[in-house]
Design a protein around this motif. Structure first.
Motif, PDB file in Angstrom:
ATOM      1  N   ASP A 197       0.831  -1.208   0.000  1.00  0.00           N
ATOM      2  CA  ASP A 197       0.000   0.000   0.000  1.00  0.00           C
ATOM      3  C   ASP A 197       0.865   1.257   0.000  1.00  0.00           C
ATOM      4  OD1 ASP A 197      -2.359  -1.415  -0.058  1.00  0.00           O
ATOM      5  OD2 ASP A 197      -2.745  -1.237   2.096  1.00  0.00           O
ATOM      6  N   TRP A 198       1.952   1.232   0.768  1.00  0.00           N
ATOM      7  CA  TRP A 198       2.843   2.387   0.755  1.00  0.00           C
ATOM      8  C   TRP A 198       3.407   2.610  -0.646  1.00  0.00           C
ATOM      9  CZ3 TRP A 198       7.861   2.723  -0.830  1.00  0.00           C
ATOM     10  CH2 TRP A 198       8.409   4.013  -0.747  1.00  0.00           C
ATOM     11  N   ALA A 200       2.224   1.741  -3.540  1.00  0.00           N
ATOM     12  CA  ALA A 200       1.202   2.241  -4.470  1.00  0.00           C
ATOM     13  C   ALA A 200       1.026   3.757  -4.306  1.00  0.00           C
ATOM     14  CB  ALA A 200      -0.119   1.519  -4.208  1.00  0.00           C
ATOM     15  N   GLY A 201       1.016   4.222  -3.058  1.00  0.00           N
ATOM     16  CA  GLY A 201       0.886   5.652  -2.815  1.00  0.00           C
ATOM     17  C   GLY A 201       2.097   6.428  -3.289  1.00  0.00           C
ATOM     18  N   TYR A 202       3.258   5.862  -3.060  1.00  0.00           N
ATOM     19  CA  TYR A 202       4.518   6.493  -3.500  1.00  0.00           C
ATOM     20  C   TYR A 202       4.540   6.646  -5.020  1.00  0.00           C
ATOM     21  CZ  TYR A 202       9.546   6.526  -4.661  1.00  0.00           C
ATOM     22  OH  TYR A 202      10.784   6.799  -5.174  1.00  0.00           O
ATOM     23  N   LEU A 203       4.116   5.610  -5.722  1.00  0.00           N
ATOM     24  CA  LEU A 203       4.135   5.667  -7.182  1.00  0.00           C
ATOM     25  C   LEU A 203       3.054   6.605  -7.714  1.00  0.00           C
ATOM     26  CD1 LEU A 203       4.808   1.899  -7.965  1.00  0.00           C
ATOM     27  CD2 LEU A 203       6.421   3.810  -8.045  1.00  0.00           C
ATOM     28  N   ASP A 204       1.899   6.645  -7.062  1.00  0.00           N
ATOM     29  CA  ASP A 204       0.859   7.589  -7.468  1.00  0.00           C
ATOM     30  C   ASP A 204       1.361   9.020  -7.339  1.00  0.00           C
ATOM     31  OD1 ASP A 204      -0.944   5.613  -8.078  1.00  0.00           O
ATOM     32  OD2 ASP A 204      -2.047   5.738  -6.197  1.00  0.00           O
ATOM     33  N   ALA A 205       2.048   9.305  -6.230  1.00  0.00           N
ATOM     34  CA  ALA A 205       2.573  10.649  -6.024  1.00  0.00           C
ATOM     35  C   ALA A 205       3.634  10.992  -7.069  1.00  0.00           C
ATOM     36  CB  ALA A 205       3.154  10.763  -4.611  1.00  0.00           C
ATOM     37  N   ALA A 206       4.450   9.991  -7.418  1.00  0.00           N
ATOM     38  CA  ALA A 206       5.491  10.231  -8.425  1.00  0.00           C
ATOM     39  C   ALA A 206       4.889  10.517  -9.805  1.00  0.00           C
ATOM     40  CB  ALA A 206       6.414   9.016  -8.493  1.00  0.00           C
ATOM     41  N   ARG A 207       3.814   9.812 -10.111  1.00  0.00           N
ATOM     42  CA  ARG A 207       3.140  10.064 -11.401  1.00  0.00           C
ATOM     43  C   ARG A 207       2.539  11.458 -11.437  1.00  0.00           C
ATOM     44  NH1 ARG A 207       0.776   5.012 -10.085  1.00  0.00           N
ATOM     45  NH2 ARG A 207       1.763   3.270 -11.164  1.00  0.00           N
ATOM     46  N   ALA A 208       1.996  11.876 -10.299  1.00  0.00           N
ATOM     47  CA  ALA A 208       1.356  13.183 -10.233  1.00  0.00           C
ATOM     48  C   ALA A 208       2.380  14.310 -10.374  1.00  0.00           C
ATOM     49  CB  ALA A 208       0.605  13.324  -8.908  1.00  0.00           C
TER      50      ALA A 208
END
Length: 208
Positions: A197-198, A200-208
């Protein structure tokens, strides 16, 4: 995720595997073999640094190399089968792979024995690099362009810092969550079950 070239490094002892039972058994056998007292209960509370840093507490400096070789020779038949994976270890490696990344193991443990542990447990990282401790681990992390290093020890935080990688820690080793945060970890997780879960959040933030 190919454009991010995601590589995540993992420590081994007390991050991916609970090596305490196997190491305890190996120290006990080493004491019997050499006739030298070793407090195995104490030794397994200090896992992380290279083997020699523990052996110097029990053996004279001039015998360290010979004793270390003996320990490593005895280790496969004593310690491998006795050592389980920590909760979430397989899923953490899978999470990196599922994100299109590479998962590598960078450890102070003698590399052949590190590979035996992972093979026995069916954990298959993309690479295993052993015999490196603390800042030395940065050599491998940089070589594989790891942007994240996951560990449980102060030495792992130092490794991540030296490699300009994000320091992600799990409180499954000698330090609690508050201690890891105080030591400068960027991220502190209870254990590896929280890692997917961490990530997934890290990668979402990187994409953003």
């Amino acid at each position: 995720m190919a454009h991010m070239a995601l590589t995540v490094g993992f420590d081994l002892d007390m991050t991916l595997i609970d090596s305490r039972p196997g190491i305890h058994a190996c120290y006990t056998a080493l004491a019997e073999r050499t006739g030298t007292y070793i407090d195995a209960d104490l030794a397994i509370t200090r896992l992380g640094p290279p083997l020699e840093e523990e052996l110097i507490n029990w053996f004279p400096a001039e015998r360290l190399a010979v004793i270390a070789d003996l320990y490593r020779e005895m280790y496969p038949t004593i310690a491998i089968a006795a050592t389980p994976a920590l909760p979430g270890a397989r899923e953490a490696i899978a999470a990196v792979r599922d994100a299109g990344g590479r998962a590598i193991v960078v450890t102070a443990k003698y590399e052949p024995n590190a590979k035996l542990h992972l093979e026995h447990l069916g954990i298959q990282p993309d690479a295993v690099i052993g015999n490196l401790w603390a800042e030395q681990k940065a050599e491998a992390l940089r070589e594989y362009t790891a942007s994240v290093y996951v560990g449980d020890h102060q030495g792992d935080i130092r490794a991540a810092r030296a490699a300009d990688a994000l320091s992600v820690t799990v409180a499954t080793g000698p330090y609690g969550e508050d201690q890891l945060a105080a030591l400068g970890a960027d991220v502190v997780l209870t254990d590896l079950t929280k890692f997917p879960d961490w990530l997934a959040g890290y990668l979402d933030a990187a994409r953003a």
